[in-house]
Design a protein around this motif. Sequence first.
Motif, PDB file in Angstrom:
ATOM      1  N   PRO A  33      -4.871 -17.518  11.312  1.00  0.00           N
ATOM      2  CA  PRO A  33      -4.048 -16.312  11.253  1.00  0.00           C
ATOM      3  C   PRO A  33      -3.898 -15.747   9.835  1.00  0.00           C
ATOM      4  N   LEU A  34      -4.153 -16.555   8.827  1.00  0.00           N
ATOM      5  CA  LEU A  34      -4.078 -16.056   7.450  1.00  0.00           C
ATOM      6  C   LEU A  34      -5.141 -14.995   7.175  1.00  0.00           C
ATOM      7  N   LEU A  35      -6.183 -14.956   7.989  1.00  0.00           N
ATOM      8  CA  LEU A  35      -7.222 -13.943   7.803  1.00  0.00           C
ATOM      9  C   LEU A  35      -6.697 -12.544   8.079  1.00  0.00           C
ATOM     10  N   THR A  36      -5.621 -12.433   8.851  1.00  0.00           N
ATOM     11  CA  THR A  36      -5.078 -11.114   9.191  1.00  0.00           C
ATOM     12  C   THR A  36      -4.034 -10.642   8.192  1.00  0.00           C
ATOM     13  N   GLU A  37      -3.748 -11.449   7.180  1.00  0.00           N
ATOM     14  CA  GLU A  37      -2.707 -11.099   6.215  1.00  0.00           C
ATOM     15  C   GLU A  37      -3.320 -10.810   4.844  1.00  0.00           C
ATOM     16  N   PRO A  38      -3.495  -9.536   4.499  1.00  0.00           N
ATOM     17  CA  PRO A  38      -4.016  -9.200   3.177  1.00  0.00           C
ATOM     18  C   PRO A  38      -2.978  -9.554   2.102  1.00  0.00           C
ATOM     19  N   GLU A  39      -2.993 -10.786   1.688  1.00  0.00           N
ATOM     20  CA  GLU A  39      -1.957 -11.363   0.835  1.00  0.00           C
ATOM     21  C   GLU A  39      -1.779 -10.598  -0.478  1.00  0.00           C
ATOM     22  N   LEU A  40      -2.844 -10.312  -1.182  1.00  0.00           N
ATOM     23  CA  LEU A  40      -2.728  -9.635  -2.468  1.00  0.00           C
ATOM     24  C   LEU A  40      -2.253  -8.191  -2.312  1.00  0.00           C
ATOM     25  N   LEU A  41      -2.786  -7.493  -1.314  1.00  0.00           N
ATOM     26  CA  LEU A  41      -2.378  -6.106  -1.105  1.00  0.00           C
ATOM     27  C   LEU A  41      -0.938  -6.001  -0.622  1.00  0.00           C
ATOM     28  N   SER A  42      -0.465  -7.003   0.104  1.00  0.00           N
ATOM     29  CA  SER A  42       0.907  -6.942   0.617  1.00  0.00           C
ATOM     30  C   SER A  42       1.937  -7.037  -0.506  1.00  0.00           C
ATOM     31  N   ASN A  43       1.499  -7.444  -1.695  1.00  0.00           N
ATOM     32  CA  ASN A  43       2.422  -7.463  -2.835  1.00  0.00           C
ATOM     33  C   ASN A  43       2.714  -6.054  -3.356  1.00  0.00           C
ATOM     34  N   ILE A  44       1.808  -5.108  -3.090  1.00  0.00           N
ATOM     35  CA  ILE A  44       2.008  -3.757  -3.619  1.00  0.00           C
ATOM     36  C   ILE A  44       2.069  -2.685  -2.523  1.00  0.00           C
ATOM     37  N   LEU A  45       1.653  -3.018  -1.314  1.00  0.00           N
ATOM     38  CA  LEU A  45       1.634  -2.041  -0.226  1.00  0.00           C
ATOM     39  C   LEU A  45       2.457  -2.542   0.955  1.00  0.00           C
ATOM     40  N   ASP A  46       2.991  -1.603   1.714  1.00  0.00           N
ATOM     41  CA  ASP A  46       3.714  -1.989   2.926  1.00  0.00           C
ATOM     42  C   ASP A  46       2.740  -2.101   4.100  1.00  0.00           C
ATOM     43  N   GLY A  47       3.240  -2.636   5.205  1.00  0.00           N
ATOM     44  CA  GLY A  47       2.393  -2.872   6.372  1.00  0.00           C
ATOM     45  C   GLY A  47       1.772  -1.611   6.940  1.00  0.00           C
ATOM     46  N   THR A  48       2.510  -0.507   6.913  1.00  0.00           N
ATOM     47  CA  THR A  48       1.988   0.752   7.449  1.00  0.00           C
ATOM     48  C   THR A  48       0.783   1.230   6.640  1.00  0.00           C
ATOM     49  N   THR A  49       0.872   1.137   5.328  1.00  0.00           N
ATOM     50  CA  THR A  49      -0.232   1.566   4.471  1.00  0.00           C
ATOM     51  C   THR A  49      -1.452   0.666   4.668  1.00  0.00           C
ATOM     52  N   ILE A  50      -1.211  -0.644   4.770  1.00  0.00           N
ATOM     53  CA  ILE A  50      -2.316  -1.583   5.003  1.00  0.00           C
ATOM     54  C   ILE A  50      -2.970  -1.286   6.347  1.00  0.00           C
ATOM     55  N   ARG A  51      -2.165  -1.012   7.365  1.00  0.00           N
ATOM     56  CA  ARG A  51      -2.699  -0.682   8.689  1.00  0.00           C
ATOM     57  C   ARG A  51      -3.536   0.595   8.616  1.00  0.00           C
ATOM     58  N   ASN A  52      -3.046   1.608   7.901  1.00  0.00           N
ATOM     59  CA  ASN A  52      -3.796   2.864   7.760  1.00  0.00           C
ATOM     60  C   ASN A  52      -5.125   2.637   7.051  1.00  0.00           C
ATOM     61  N   ILE A  53      -5.114   1.838   5.996  1.00  0.00           N
ATOM     62  CA  ILE A  53      -6.362   1.513   5.293  1.00  0.00           C
ATOM     63  C   ILE A  53      -7.335   0.829   6.257  1.00  0.00           C
ATOM     64  N   GLY A  54      -6.828  -0.097   7.050  1.00  0.00           N
ATOM     65  CA  GLY A  54      -7.673  -0.794   8.022  1.00  0.00           C
ATOM     66  C   GLY A  54      -8.256   0.134   9.056  1.00  0.00           C
ATOM     67  N   GLU A  55      -7.457   1.072   9.548  1.00  0.00           N
ATOM     68  CA  GLU A  55      -7.957   2.022  10.547  1.00  0.00           C
ATOM     69  C   GLU A  55      -9.036   2.931   9.963  1.00  0.00           C
ATOM     70  N   ILE A  56      -8.825   3.377   8.731  1.00  0.00           N
ATOM     71  CA  ILE A  56      -9.830   4.224   8.072  1.00  0.00           C
ATOM     72  C   ILE A  56     -11.116   3.434   7.846  1.00  0.00           C
ATOM     73  N   TYR A  57     -10.985   2.177   7.415  1.00  0.00           N
ATOM     74  CA  TYR A  57     -12.166   1.335   7.205  1.00  0.00           C
ATOM     75  C   TYR A  57     -12.952   1.179   8.509  1.00  0.00           C
ATOM     76  N   ARG A  58     -12.229   0.934   9.603  1.00  0.00           N
ATOM     77  CA  ARG A  58     -12.916   0.752  10.891  1.00  0.00           C
ATOM     78  C   ARG A  58     -13.624   2.018  11.327  1.00  0.00           C
ATOM     79  N   LYS A  59     -13.100   3.183  10.969  1.00  0.00           N
ATOM     80  CA  LYS A  59     -13.780   4.439  11.281  1.00  0.00           C
ATOM     81  C   LYS A  59     -15.015   4.625  10.411  1.00  0.00           C
ATOM     82  N   GLN A  60     -14.910   4.230   9.134  1.00  0.00           N
ATOM     83  CA  GLN A  60     -16.050   4.373   8.218  1.00  0.00           C
ATOM     84  C   GLN A  60     -17.175   3.408   8.581  1.00  0.00           C
ATOM     85  N   PHE A  61     -16.824   2.218   9.038  1.00  0.00           N
ATOM     86  CA  PHE A  61     -17.811   1.189   9.356  1.00  0.00           C
ATOM     87  C   PHE A  61     -17.636   0.803  10.824  1.00  0.00           C
ATOM     88  N   SER A  62     -18.128   1.656  11.687  1.00  0.00           N
ATOM     89  CA  SER A  62     -17.901   1.480  13.121  1.00  0.00           C
ATOM     90  C   SER A  62     -18.536   0.201  13.682  1.00  0.00           C
TER      91      SER A  62
END
Length: 127
Positions: A33-62
Motif C-alpha cells: 500500500p505504500l506504493l499508493t502514497e507519494p510520500e515526498l509530494l505529500s509534504n508539499i501538496l494536498d491529496g486533491t492536487t496529487i489526485r489531479n496530477i495523477g489523473e492528468i498523468y493517466r490521460k497523457q500516458f493512456s
Amino acid sequence: MKRREFILLSGLGISAIVIPTYYYKFYTPEYDPLLTEPELLSNILDGTTIRNIGEIYRKQFSDENSERKLAKLLSDYASTESTTTIEMLRQQFAVDYDKGNTVMVDGWILSRTEARQCALFSLTQTD
C-alpha cells in the motif's frame, strides 16, 4: 460428431477463453500500500492536487491508465530484506532524475516513478 459432444466441446472452448480473460481484466494483484502514497509530494501538496496530477498523468500516458499496470510498474521497485519500499522508491526517484526520466504534469517536473505514484493514488483514493 454428435450434437451433444459438439455443445460440450464448444462450451469448454469458450470457457478456456473467457475465464483467463476475465481474470486478467478484473483481478488486481496485491501490492504494498505504500506504493499508493507519494510520500515526498505529500509534504508539499494536498491529496486533491496529487489526485489531479495523477489523473492528468493517466490521460497523457493512456497505456498506464490501470491500477494493474501501475502497480506492476511500481512493484518493480518493491522492497527487499535490506531496504524498505520507501527507500527503494527514493532511490528510484534519484535514478529517474539522473537519467532524465522525467515528465511534466500540470506544471510540475516529476520523476516518472513519482508521477506513477500519483496516478495510482488517483485510482485508489476517493473523496
